[in-house]
Design an enzyme around this catalytic site. Sequence first.
Site, PDB file in Angstrom:
ATOM      1  N   THR A  17      -2.056  15.144   0.900  1.00  0.00           N
ATOM      2  CA  THR A  17      -2.056  16.268  -0.041  1.00  0.00           C
ATOM      3  C   THR A  17      -0.903  16.187  -1.050  1.00  0.00           C
ATOM      4  OG1 THR A  17      -0.775  17.643   1.503  1.00  0.00           O
ATOM      5  CG2 THR A  17      -3.176  17.813   1.606  1.00  0.00           C
ATOM      6  N   LYS A  43      -1.092  21.907   7.021  1.00  0.00           N
ATOM      7  CA  LYS A  43      -2.264  22.025   6.157  1.00  0.00           C
ATOM      8  C   LYS A  43      -3.545  21.606   6.861  1.00  0.00           C
ATOM      9  CE  LYS A  43       0.223  21.719   1.785  1.00  0.00           C
ATOM     10  NZ  LYS A  43       0.285  21.157   0.418  1.00  0.00           N
ATOM     11  N   ILE A  96       4.199   2.611   2.757  1.00  0.00           N
ATOM     12  CA  ILE A  96       4.398   2.274   1.350  1.00  0.00           C
ATOM     13  C   ILE A  96       5.781   2.705   0.858  1.00  0.00           C
ATOM     14  CG2 ILE A  96       3.461   2.566  -0.983  1.00  0.00           C
ATOM     15  CD1 ILE A  96       1.584   1.142   0.984  1.00  0.00           C
ATOM     16  N   GLU A  98       9.369   3.616  -0.411  1.00  0.00           N
ATOM     17  CA  GLU A  98      10.548   2.846  -0.799  1.00  0.00           C
ATOM     18  C   GLU A  98      11.804   3.635  -0.481  1.00  0.00           C
ATOM     19  OE1 GLU A  98      12.288   0.627  -4.840  1.00  0.00           O
ATOM     20  OE2 GLU A  98      10.415   1.762  -4.896  1.00  0.00           O
ATOM     21  N   TYR A 159       0.426  -9.063  -7.218  1.00  0.00           N
ATOM     22  CA  TYR A 159      -0.626  -8.842  -8.208  1.00  0.00           C
ATOM     23  C   TYR A 159      -0.722 -10.030  -9.165  1.00  0.00           C
ATOM     24  CZ  TYR A 159       0.932  -4.111  -6.843  1.00  0.00           C
ATOM     25  OH  TYR A 159       1.350  -3.006  -6.150  1.00  0.00           O
ATOM     26  N   GLU A 209      11.361 -14.908  -1.835  1.00  0.00           N
ATOM     27  CA  GLU A 209      12.380 -14.597  -2.837  1.00  0.00           C
ATOM     28  C   GLU A 209      13.753 -14.842  -2.256  1.00  0.00           C
ATOM     29  OE1 GLU A 209      12.811  -9.756  -2.273  1.00  0.00           O
ATOM     30  OE2 GLU A 209      11.456 -10.505  -3.813  1.00  0.00           O
ATOM     31  N   HIS A 247      14.979  -6.177  -4.964  1.00  0.00           N
ATOM     32  CA  HIS A 247      14.798  -5.680  -3.609  1.00  0.00           C
ATOM     33  C   HIS A 247      16.113  -5.627  -2.842  1.00  0.00           C
ATOM     34  CE1 HIS A 247      10.342  -7.095  -3.714  1.00  0.00           C
ATOM     35  NE2 HIS A 247      10.477  -5.868  -4.156  1.00  0.00           N
TER      36      HIS A 247
END
Length: 292
Positions: A17, A43, A96, A98, A159, A209, A247
């Site tokens: 939500t 909720k 996900i 960060e 990507y 990396e 990072h």
Amino acid sequence: MSILIDENTKVIVQGITGRDGSFHAGQMIEYGTNIVGGVTPGKGGQEAHGKPVFNSVQEAKDAVGVDATVIYVPAKFAKGAVQEAIDADVPLIICITEGVPVNDMVSLYHEVKAKGLKLIGPNCPGLISPGKSKIGIMPGSICIPGKVGVISRSGTLTYEIVHALTTQEIGQSTCVGIGGDPIVGSNFRDILNEFENDPETEAVVLIGEIGGDEEEKTAAYIKENIKTPVFAYIVGASAPEGRTMGHAGAIVSGNAGTAASKQEAFRDAGVPVAKTLDEMAKMVADFFNETT
């Protein structure tokens, strides 16, 4: 085939939500991901995107069954959200978020391993099995189904390499962004094992990396344990010593964690190392042309 997720994976969204959770839940549903509900404490009983909202992960699991959960909550709540998923024995947890404190990840990492669960992230884009399911924030439009597995510490460069592969008409079995923090739930070796055991993944692209020694450890592991062809690219060759670049885990000190040391380790393991992402895609294309 694919690893970790497919069209049958039952997924819930923790934070469904909220702004980010709601937006990406809609994107995942549109892609075809089997979203069966969401979780926002307080909720429960509402709906989001036509899916039921529950007060807890355990409540969701009892009601609809859960194979995987994806977490979109602010960093200060991420530890509690992951812990709730662990307590409910959710097999696959994708965080996900960060900015999760490293100390929060230490205890979570060991608890996930002890219970035999899988955690992807934090600070990651999630994963996608093209044409089947996506969990996270990866753009599905650039992916096509195929035989190449992708593993990356960098979300954006995930990507980029996927787009480069697709441009060469090279499809992907599953693409996994493991995250760029110093401590993540699954490392390169964990995901390489998954691809090694997938009979339809015929090659793996690995985006590493600078910083830490994960790539060096992975190279040694590949040399001894992985038969599937692996191609590597290391980000950050021009980064100044001692400076974090992007990072939290991408920091170089002395000779440790440099691009050169990682490239050398992969070459020693017989892994071709590309200088650019486009070169990487061409190397993979040439590999398939030579084997067909």
